[in-house]
Scaffold this active site. Sequence first.
Site, PDB file in Angstrom:
ATOM      1  N   ARG A 102      -3.791  16.562  11.038  1.00 36.74           N
ATOM      2  CA  ARG A 102      -3.225  15.782  10.276  1.00 36.74           C
ATOM      3  C   ARG A 102      -2.230  16.730   9.317  1.00 36.74           C
ATOM      4  NH1 ARG A 102      -4.948  12.055  13.134  1.00 36.74           N
ATOM      5  NH2 ARG A 102      -5.592  10.851  12.906  1.00 36.74           N
ATOM      6  N   GLU A 131       6.270  13.690   7.907  1.00 41.08           N
ATOM      7  CA  GLU A 131       6.796  13.435   8.970  1.00 41.08           C
ATOM      8  C   GLU A 131       7.946  11.641   8.804  1.00 41.08           C
ATOM      9  OE1 GLU A 131       4.621  12.337  12.627  1.00 41.08           O
ATOM     10  OE2 GLU A 131       3.047  13.998  12.172  1.00 41.08           O
ATOM     11  N   HIS A 181       4.827  15.591  16.804  1.00 47.59           N
ATOM     12  CA  HIS A 181       3.256  15.010  17.191  1.00 47.59           C
ATOM     13  C   HIS A 181       3.121  14.575  18.848  1.00 47.59           C
ATOM     14  CE1 HIS A 181       1.153  12.186  14.170  1.00 47.59           C
ATOM     15  NE2 HIS A 181       0.451  12.073  15.279  1.00 47.59           N
TER      16      HIS A 181
END
Length: 386
Positions: free
Chosen positions: A273, A302, A320
């Site tokens: 994360r 993000e 990602h």
Amino acid sequence: MAKPVSIEVWNPNGKYRVVSTKPMPGTRWINLLVLQDCRVEICTEKKTILSVEDIIALIGNKCDGVIGQLTEDWGETLFSALSKAGGKAFSNMAVGYNNVDVNAATKYGVAVGNTPGVLTETTAELAASLSLAASRRIVEADGFMRAGLYDGWLPHLFVGNLLKGQTVGVIGAGRIGSAYARMMIEGFKMNLIYYDLYQATRLEKFVTAYGQFLKASGEQPVTWKRASSMDEVLQVADVISLHPILDKTTYHLINKERLSKMKKEAILINCSRGPVVDEEALVEHLKQNPMFRVGLDVFEDEPYMKPGLADMQNAIVVPHIASASKWTREGMATLAALNVLGKIKGYPTWSNPNAVDPFLDEKSPPPSACPSIVNAKALGLPVSKL
């Protein structure tokens, strides 16, 4: 009044209305819903991230369930709208659900699904790929070649780190962390040091057995150690991969102080994360330590990176994509759809949400169960005896 959003419709006369906020890989997930009399509406808006207003428009006046994405803000407003439309199920196409207010969902009687069990090897493979790419400076070298700068072999050109015989550190030795550790140990004969609140017994047994095999083959055996603190891992390891959950105890787990404890030529990998790492502190550390390298798949804010990160030659940044293998992404779509379908049909929850192979076998019908409902206990949902 919410602005209409563009959709693609499958099985328009289906009894149950299921909405997907994004097109998802594969068609099996669609077919499984259609076979159970669902009308499937897929949002085709040319937006990377849908707003709350967009999703409310998608939900409309009647909606039995929604398949959503981790980029969306699923809180009180959306669960209220879904409940008013008669919806009882929402599933993230993700293992994480930090974007979901589970308490709000439970308040409105909405089951929240996620998709664990299908991302383990794929995510671990990307972490291993970033580790190798960072250690051998592959991205830097690739850019050098493409820029036409190579004019012959040089002794010091892109000298990186040898992984064999070095120490890999794992923070969070759960399913993904353990899978990553095994890849690095078996692939590169690295020693292991890990930190986790729980003992990784299976991982320890694997390293011990592999070490014995190497010794019997006349090679240097690998070793393992369970660290007494995370700082011990940071101080000892040559490559460190982060695999913790994200909560208030792991926010900015890697900060200025902890970065200073690491070796000057260490490699840091994060496929967990984004907020686990203090990105501003990381940028400063990369500037001050040019041989320190990092591989990041996730970011603190993000889809944005902190200023300066993109300019760092000693940083590898990818968008990602840890779960982005064809098998995994199609599997995630299938599991998310079956979470919603199972709740609509009144099925119980699966007894082991990490044992998902029966749901992913394309040659057999899936079990009559929801693969993974995170608030099943709070909603009092039964557990499958299959």
